[in-house]
Scaffold this active site. Structure first.
Site, mmCIF file in Angstrom:
data_model
loop_
_atom_site.group_PDB
_atom_site.id
_atom_site.type_symbol
_atom_site.label_atom_id
_atom_site.label_comp_id
_atom_site.label_asym_id
_atom_site.label_seq_id
_atom_site.Cartn_x
_atom_site.Cartn_y
_atom_site.Cartn_z
ATOM 1 N N CYS A 86 0.836 -1.202 0.000
ATOM 2 C CA CYS A 86 0.000 0.000 0.000
ATOM 3 C C CYS A 86 0.877 1.261 0.000
ATOM 4 O O CYS A 86 1.503 1.559 -1.006
ATOM 5 C CB CYS A 86 -0.965 -0.036 1.184
ATOM 6 S SG CYS A 86 -2.394 1.062 0.992
ATOM 7 N N HIS A 194 -3.459 -5.671 1.211
ATOM 8 C CA HIS A 194 -2.764 -5.905 2.475
ATOM 9 C C HIS A 194 -2.713 -7.392 2.841
ATOM 10 O O HIS A 194 -3.643 -7.913 3.471
ATOM 11 C CB HIS A 194 -3.479 -5.153 3.597
ATOM 12 C CG HIS A 194 -3.295 -3.680 3.570
ATOM 13 N ND1 HIS A 194 -2.305 -3.027 4.277
ATOM 14 C CD2 HIS A 194 -3.976 -2.716 2.896
ATOM 15 C CE1 HIS A 194 -2.388 -1.727 4.059
ATOM 16 N NE2 HIS A 194 -3.390 -1.504 3.228
ATOM 17 N N GLU A 196 -0.925 -8.752 5.140
ATOM 18 C CA GLU A 196 -0.826 -8.901 6.600
ATOM 19 C C GLU A 196 -2.199 -8.899 7.271
ATOM 20 O O GLU A 196 -2.339 -9.338 8.419
ATOM 21 C CB GLU A 196 0.072 -7.809 7.197
ATOM 22 C CG GLU A 196 -0.558 -6.433 7.345
ATOM 23 C CD GLU A 196 -0.583 -5.621 6.063
ATOM 24 O OE1 GLU A 196 -0.961 -4.439 6.117
ATOM 25 O OE2 GLU A 196 -0.209 -6.163 4.998
#
Length: 226
Positions: A86, A194, A196
């Site tokens: 990002c 994302h 994560e």
């Protein structure tokens, strides 16, 4: 094996990334403030998501001139795996480590939703355990996530296998629905979604395994058994 997470003023996904690398995958993970230097013994570097410098001027452009980016360039040149997620992707583009431009979403709105990625390149340090054309359910959260490349650059990206991920549908108006790219050597990867936020089943309502494989790919690249 050591992984460094670069922290800028305005980073807000650094702790999420730390949790995944340290607590989920048991890697020796450390934060590095943007004004500091990176040690030479790192095995990988992560530039996390957030809003560095409040996205002033243009997302990532101020952070791209931070002192630590000189070390990121050196590590990229030496073949160290580097991942920008990002805002980290925006910083890698603004610093010249990745090609293209990231513009405001076509809707001009901040987007926070689940989407699907299609794997286009499974030879990078972050995709070697994925299959070509594999689908990855994953969240996006950005206001300037529209990847743009003109026709000439698109031809080069395709020819050199630098398109790593595409959206499986029109999400934000990105050229060719590109969601992630790599440098010519393949060791520097940037992606807008994302991973994560998608590796744990508790917060991934669809399928957490594909995003897990992004980090397992890094472990394999680093020679860690998983």
């Amino acid at each position: 094996m050591k992984v460094g997470i670069v922290v800028f003023p305005g980073s807000n996904c650094d702790r999420d990334m730390y949790h995944v690398l340290s607590d989920v995958f048991n890697l020796d993970t450390q934060y590095f403030w943007h004004e500091k230097s990176l040690p030479k013994n790192l095995d990988a570097v992560i530039l996390p998501g957030g809003f560095s410098y409040g996205d002033r001027l243009r997302a990532g452009v101020i952070a791209a001139n931070s002192p630590i980016i000189n070390d990121v360039h050196k590590m990229a040149d030496s073949g160290i795996p580097i991942l920008g997620v990002c805002n980290g992707f925006q910083i890698l583009v603004e610093s010249g480590l990745l090609p293209g431009v990231l513009l405001k979403n076509e809707s001009l709105n901040f987007m926070c939703e689940w989407t699907n990625l299609i794997v286009e390149n499974n030879t990078t340090p972050f995709t070697n355990k994925l299959k070509l054309n594999q689908t990855i359910p994953i969240p996006i959260a950005n206001g300037e996530g529209r990847y743009y490349a003109d026709d000439d650059l698109l031809k080069q990206l395709k020819k050199k296998n630098q398109i790593v991920f595409r959206y499986d549908s029109v999400v934000n108006g990105s050229s060719n629905q590109i969601a992630g790219v790599c440098n010519e050597d393949g060791n520097v990867v940037g992606m807008m979604p994302h991973p994560e936020r998608a590796v744990e089943s508790e917060i991934n309502p669809i399928d957490n395994k594909p995003s897990t494989l992004i980090f397992e790919s890094l472990l394999t690249n680093m020679g860690v058994n998983n």
